[in-house]
Design a protein around this motif. Structure first.
Motif, short mmCIF file in Angstrom:
data_model
loop_
_atom_site.label_atom_id
_atom_site.label_comp_id
_atom_site.label_asym_id
_atom_site.label_seq_id
_atom_site.Cartn_x
_atom_site.Cartn_y
_atom_site.Cartn_z
N VAL A 30 0.83 -1.21 0.00
CA VAL A 30 0.00 0.00 0.00
C VAL A 30 0.87 1.26 0.00
CG1 VAL A 30 -1.73 1.30 1.30
CG2 VAL A 30 -1.90 -1.19 1.15
N ALA A 31 1.96 1.24 0.75
CA ALA A 31 2.86 2.41 0.78
C ALA A 31 3.48 2.67 -0.59
CB ALA A 31 3.95 2.20 1.82
N GLN A 32 3.79 1.61 -1.32
CA GLN A 32 4.31 1.78 -2.67
C GLN A 32 3.27 2.39 -3.59
OE1 GLN A 32 7.64 1.80 -2.54
NE2 GLN A 32 7.83 0.44 -4.31
N LEU A 33 2.00 2.06 -3.37
CA LEU A 33 0.93 2.62 -4.21
C LEU A 33 0.77 4.12 -3.98
CD1 LEU A 33 -1.96 -0.03 -4.02
CD2 LEU A 33 -0.47 0.47 -5.97
N ASN A 93 11.58 7.43 0.60
CA ASN A 93 11.11 8.49 -0.29
C ASN A 93 11.64 9.86 0.13
OD1 ASN A 93 9.62 6.74 -1.88
ND2 ASN A 93 7.72 7.02 -0.73
N VAL A 94 11.64 10.12 1.44
CA VAL A 94 12.11 11.41 1.93
C VAL A 94 13.59 11.63 1.57
CG1 VAL A 94 12.68 12.69 4.03
CG2 VAL A 94 10.43 11.62 3.80
N TYR A 95 14.40 10.58 1.70
CA TYR A 95 15.82 10.70 1.41
C TYR A 95 16.15 10.40 -0.06
CZ TYR A 95 16.87 11.20 6.37
OH TYR A 95 16.94 11.66 7.67
N GLY A 96 15.13 10.13 -0.88
CA GLY A 96 15.35 9.89 -2.30
C GLY A 96 16.11 8.61 -2.59
N ILE A 97 15.87 7.57 -1.83
CA ILE A 97 16.56 6.29 -2.00
C ILE A 97 15.59 5.25 -2.55
CG2 ILE A 97 17.82 4.42 -0.83
CD1 ILE A 97 18.65 6.50 1.28
N ASP A 98 15.97 4.60 -3.64
CA ASP A 98 15.14 3.55 -4.23
C ASP A 98 15.50 2.20 -3.63
OD1 ASP A 98 13.78 5.29 -5.95
OD2 ASP A 98 15.39 5.19 -7.45
N LEU A 99 14.48 1.45 -3.21
CA LEU A 99 14.70 0.12 -2.63
C LEU A 99 14.34 -0.95 -3.65
CD1 LEU A 99 13.16 0.62 0.94
CD2 LEU A 99 15.56 0.77 0.26
N GLY A 128 6.72 -1.17 7.97
CA GLY A 128 6.68 -1.27 6.52
C GLY A 128 6.44 0.07 5.86
N VAL A 129 5.44 0.83 6.35
CA VAL A 129 5.15 2.14 5.78
C VAL A 129 6.28 3.12 6.07
CG1 VAL A 129 3.54 4.09 5.80
CG2 VAL A 129 2.66 1.76 5.97
N ALA A 130 6.82 3.08 7.29
CA ALA A 130 7.91 3.98 7.66
C ALA A 130 9.13 3.77 6.79
CB ALA A 130 8.26 3.81 9.13
N THR A 131 9.44 2.52 6.44
CA THR A 131 10.59 2.23 5.58
C THR A 131 10.42 2.89 4.22
OG1 THR A 131 10.95 0.10 6.68
CG2 THR A 131 11.93 0.39 4.50
N VAL A 132 9.24 2.74 3.63
CA VAL A 132 8.98 3.37 2.32
C VAL A 132 9.00 4.89 2.45
CG1 VAL A 132 7.29 3.62 0.46
CG2 VAL A 132 7.65 1.39 1.53
N GLY A 189 5.60 10.70 1.57
CA GLY A 189 6.92 11.31 1.72
C GLY A 189 7.62 11.67 0.44
N ALA A 190 7.06 11.27 -0.71
CA ALA A 190 7.72 11.56 -1.98
C ALA A 190 7.77 13.07 -2.21
CB ALA A 190 6.97 10.89 -3.13
N GLY A 191 8.98 13.60 -2.46
CA GLY A 191 9.16 15.02 -2.75
C GLY A 191 9.14 15.92 -1.54
N MET A 192 9.08 15.36 -0.32
CA MET A 192 8.99 16.20 0.87
C MET A 192 10.34 16.77 1.29
SD MET A 192 6.20 14.12 3.22
CE MET A 192 6.28 15.35 4.52
#
Length: 423
Positions: free
Chosen positions: A108-111, A325-331, A317-321, A115-118
């Motif tokens: 769900v967090a990936q959907l 996103n906040v730090y701009g790191i792709d998992l 799980g949500v916090a990891t995503v 945090g993206a762009g924050m």
């Protein structure tokens, strides 16, 4: 009819206490934030004292209730091989639901990509404590001093000691029967204490929530709204959809009846934010309302309150995503699988450790190379989410208990099917 009306009245009183507490807390924060009287005599005075007394009273019963109930339960199992089978079933189900919870959270967090762009900057750093090793966990299961374990509330050690005492009672013949009678009488008395505490619950709930919303408020949510809403949404999805579906598939029991009978214990868990403090009410719910025998519930409920962390796994799980996103790191997919495995196994490894949710989250972040300081970003809203996490954890404990009890033939289906079954 009188008993049913009384129970319904109690549920309504608890809900009213929650609503009134939230409203009073918000009003105090908005209108009297700078008032010495409101802060000193109400928020940190009356509300804090009554709320803490209520939670402390619940915790007061946890150790004697767990120990006495588990001794009674394991002592009644004449076939000791059943105890091993019961343990394996319970542990596997708890681990499976935790793995499902964190996998659902990541999906769900990936959907929604919270945090993206924050590009937030942590105001404070987070000092990650070291989690115990597997060897330390296994050795720590056995108490060198059972009395000290009870005094310190080390639940896994209490469970192991109570199981050993119960097995010894079961094989001790006439002496064991006399001791078992004493423990059964003690169990009845402790459950009466639980009933007394339930009657003062609305007042304790009111004070707890009034203090929380007077000090926390809703302002902390606004800056982390996407994270907060995703975690809350997954918690509700897991608690109201996944658990009922699993209950139906694994036991065939009516899931709507299950959710209806969970009302009181969910309200307790939500207001106290503590699975351990809610153990007395949880055990009363599964035995008196759902018909689960004490020999099963006395084992599965304390164990679940200690190691079953579905709500915490969802947060992780949500916090990891979110932090990625906040730090701009792709998992990668492999890293997500690592998150699922780490969060699931850590639920046992860090059981009973203070601040367990943040410790396991630090472990997860370290495993996938994310900055642990990112935890500081979510700490502001963690207290509000913790209430819902606890409610979800307790629901999972009861669901697994019902499934295990049904599979072992240790459930009174007539009680479960009776909507008015209660204390």
């Amino acid at each position: 009819m009188v008993k049913k009306a009384h129970k319904t009245k109690l549920t309504i009183r608890i809900v009213l206490g929650m609503i009134a507490g939230i409203l009073v807390g918000v009003l105090l924060r908005q209108l009297y934030a700078d008032s010495p009287f409101a802060n000193d005599y109400l928020i940190n005075g009356l509300f804090n004292i009554v709320g803490q007394i209520f939670v402390t009273s619940l915790k007061m019963l946890v150790v004697p209730l767990v120990f006495v109930s588990l001794v009674c339960g394991s002592g009644s199992l004449k076939d000791t091989s059943r105890l091993g089978r019961l343990g394996v079933k319970t542990l596997l189900l708890y681990l499976a639901t935790t793995a499902l919870a964190v996998a659902l959270a990541i999906f769900v967090a990936q959907l929604f990509s919270p945090g993206a762009g924050m590009h937030l900057t942590a105001a404070v750093s987070f000092d990650a404590k070291q989690a115990p090793s597997l060897a330390e966990v296994l050795v720590d299961l056995f108490p060198s001093n059972p009395i000290q374990a009870m005094a310190e509330g080390k639940m896994l050690q209490i469970i192991v000691f109570a199981l050993l005492v119960g097995v010894a009672i079961a094989i001790a013949g006439e002496a064991g029967e006399r001791v078992a009678g004493l423990f059964n009488d003690l169990n009845v008395v402790i459950m009466k204490l639980v009933t007394i505490l339930m009657n003062i619950a609305p007042y304790g709930v009111f004070c707890l929530l009034a203090k929380l919303f007077a000090t926390q408020g809703f302002e902390a949510i606004s800056s982390l709204a996407s994270y907060f809403l995703v975690v809350l949404g997954v918690l509700l999805l897991h608690g109201l959809v996944c658990y009922p579906v699993l209950l139906k598939l694994l036991s065939g029991l009516n899931p709507m009846l299950f959710l209806r009978k969970m009302r009181d214990v969910v309200l307790f868990g939500f207001s106290t934010s503590s699975s351990n403090a809610t153990i007395p009410v949880t055990m009363e719910t599964v035995t008196k309302k759902m018909g689960v025998s004490n020999s099963v519930s006395s084992f599965t409920i304390p164990l679940g309150a200690t190691i079953n962390m579905d709500g915490t796994a969802i947060m992780q799980g949500v916090a990891t995503v979110f932090i990625a996103n906040v730090y701009g790191i792709d998992l990668s997919l492999g890293q997500f699988m690592t998150v699922i495995a780490t969060a699931t196994l850590a639920s046992i490894g860090t059981a009973g450790v203070p601040g367990v949710g943040l410790i396991t989250l630090a472990m997860v972040l370290q495993q996938v190379g994310l900055p642990v300081d990112g935890i500081a970003l979510i700490m502001g809203v963690d207290r509000l989410l913790d209430m819902t996490r606890t409610a979800v954890n307790i629901t999972g404990d009861c669901m697994v208990t019902c499934v295990v009890a049904k599979s072992e033939g240790e459930m009174d289906l007539a009680v479960y099917g009776d909507p008015s079954a209660a204390v």
